[in-house]
Design a protein around this motif. Structure first.
Motif, PDB file in Angstrom:
ATOM      1  N   PHE A 190      29.143  40.171  28.937  1.00 32.30           N
ATOM      2  CA  PHE A 190      29.908  39.206  29.470  1.00 32.30           C
ATOM      3  C   PHE A 190      31.106  38.562  28.410  1.00 32.30           C
ATOM      4  N   PHE A 191      30.672  38.487  27.406  1.00 31.09           N
ATOM      5  CA  PHE A 191      31.642  38.154  26.105  1.00 31.09           C
ATOM      6  C   PHE A 191      32.742  39.225  26.031  1.00 31.09           C
ATOM      7  N   GLY A 192      32.343  40.549  26.176  1.00 31.84           N
ATOM      8  CA  GLY A 192      33.515  41.403  26.228  1.00 31.84           C
ATOM      9  C   GLY A 192      34.330  41.346  27.383  1.00 31.84           C
ATOM     10  N   ILE A 193      33.605  41.111  28.600  1.00 30.70           N
ATOM     11  CA  ILE A 193      34.439  41.173  29.749  1.00 30.70           C
ATOM     12  C   ILE A 193      35.531  40.026  29.803  1.00 30.70           C
ATOM     13  N   PHE A 194      34.924  38.855  29.367  1.00 32.74           N
ATOM     14  CA  PHE A 194      35.731  37.615  29.374  1.00 32.74           C
ATOM     15  C   PHE A 194      36.877  37.484  28.138  1.00 32.74           C
ATOM     16  N   MET A 195      36.397  38.220  27.069  1.00 29.80           N
ATOM     17  CA  MET A 195      37.359  38.316  25.875  1.00 29.80           C
ATOM     18  C   MET A 195      38.541  39.219  26.582  1.00 29.80           C
ATOM     19  N   LYS A 250      39.733  39.350  35.437  1.00 29.18           N
ATOM     20  CA  LYS A 250      40.689  39.213  36.365  1.00 29.18           C
ATOM     21  C   LYS A 250      41.400  40.664  36.830  1.00 29.18           C
ATOM     22  N   GLN A 251      41.007  41.695  36.301  1.00 27.56           N
ATOM     23  CA  GLN A 251      41.450  42.982  36.661  1.00 27.56           C
ATOM     24  C   GLN A 251      40.209  43.471  37.618  1.00 27.56           C
ATOM     25  N   ILE A 252      39.130  43.265  37.404  1.00 19.00           N
ATOM     26  CA  ILE A 252      38.038  43.878  38.135  1.00 19.00           C
ATOM     27  C   ILE A 252      37.545  42.728  39.111  1.00 19.00           C
ATOM     28  N   GLN A 253      38.066  42.709  40.274  1.00 19.93           N
ATOM     29  CA  GLN A 253      37.719  41.467  41.195  1.00 19.93           C
ATOM     30  C   GLN A 253      36.782  41.872  42.446  1.00 19.93           C
ATOM     31  N   VAL A 254      36.124  42.909  41.906  1.00 18.76           N
ATOM     32  CA  VAL A 254      35.109  43.318  43.022  1.00 18.76           C
ATOM     33  C   VAL A 254      33.771  42.486  42.857  1.00 18.76           C
TER      34      VAL A 254
END
Length: 152
Positions: A63-68, A73-77
């Motif tokens: 989650f740190f990597g995804i939010f950083m 915002k790109q993967i909205q699924v």
């Protein structure tokens, strides 16, 4: 050759700026305390409780990597806010349960007791993260409330 003049901020710059945000600081603290707990349980006589710390550290890193990298915002699924809420809530409950077991039943094993104490701190940190995410969801819902107008 490829044009490299239009590049965005580097990975290290994104990392430094994200850790300075409140959410980034909480996730970094969760990763760090989970690592400390893994070390404590690895040094204890019975290291079976390290599974919770390993799983929660990996989930926090993801989650740190995804939010950083702003991939949420790109993967909205996936609804990332709700996924993060469940991650933090389940982590808080699991840390508190396993830490109480380690502190209560760890007589004679100092590393296990230390891991349990750090686990209680981690449980509080994950609970605080859950609370902040809940407040974020609550404020988002208030801003996007449905219309109460009866006319269609």
């Amino acid at each position: 050759m490829a044009d490299t003049t239009a590049t965005g901020p580097s990975f290290l710059e994104k990392l430094k700026s994200y850790v300075k945000t409140p959410k980034g600081f909480i996730l970094a603290a969760e990763i760090l305390i989970s690592f400390i707990i893994i070390i404590c349980y690895a040094a204890s006589l019975y290291g079976g409780y390290s599974a919770v710390a390993i799983c929660e550290m990996i989930f926090s890193m993801i989650f740190f990597g995804i939010f950083m990298m702003e991939m949420d915002k790109q993967i909205q699924v996936v609804n990332w806010v709700w996924s993060d809420l469940f991650r933090a809530g389940i982590g808080a409950v699991l840390y508190i349960i396993t830490s109480l077991i380690c502190v209560i039943g760890g007589a004679g094993d100092g590393a296990r007791i230390a891991g349990g104490v750090f686990g209680l701190i981690a449980g509080l940190l994950f609970a605080y993260d859950t609370y902040t995410i809940f407040l974020q969801i609550k404020s988002t819902r208030q801003h996007t409330a449905a219309s109460t107008d009866d006319r269609v």
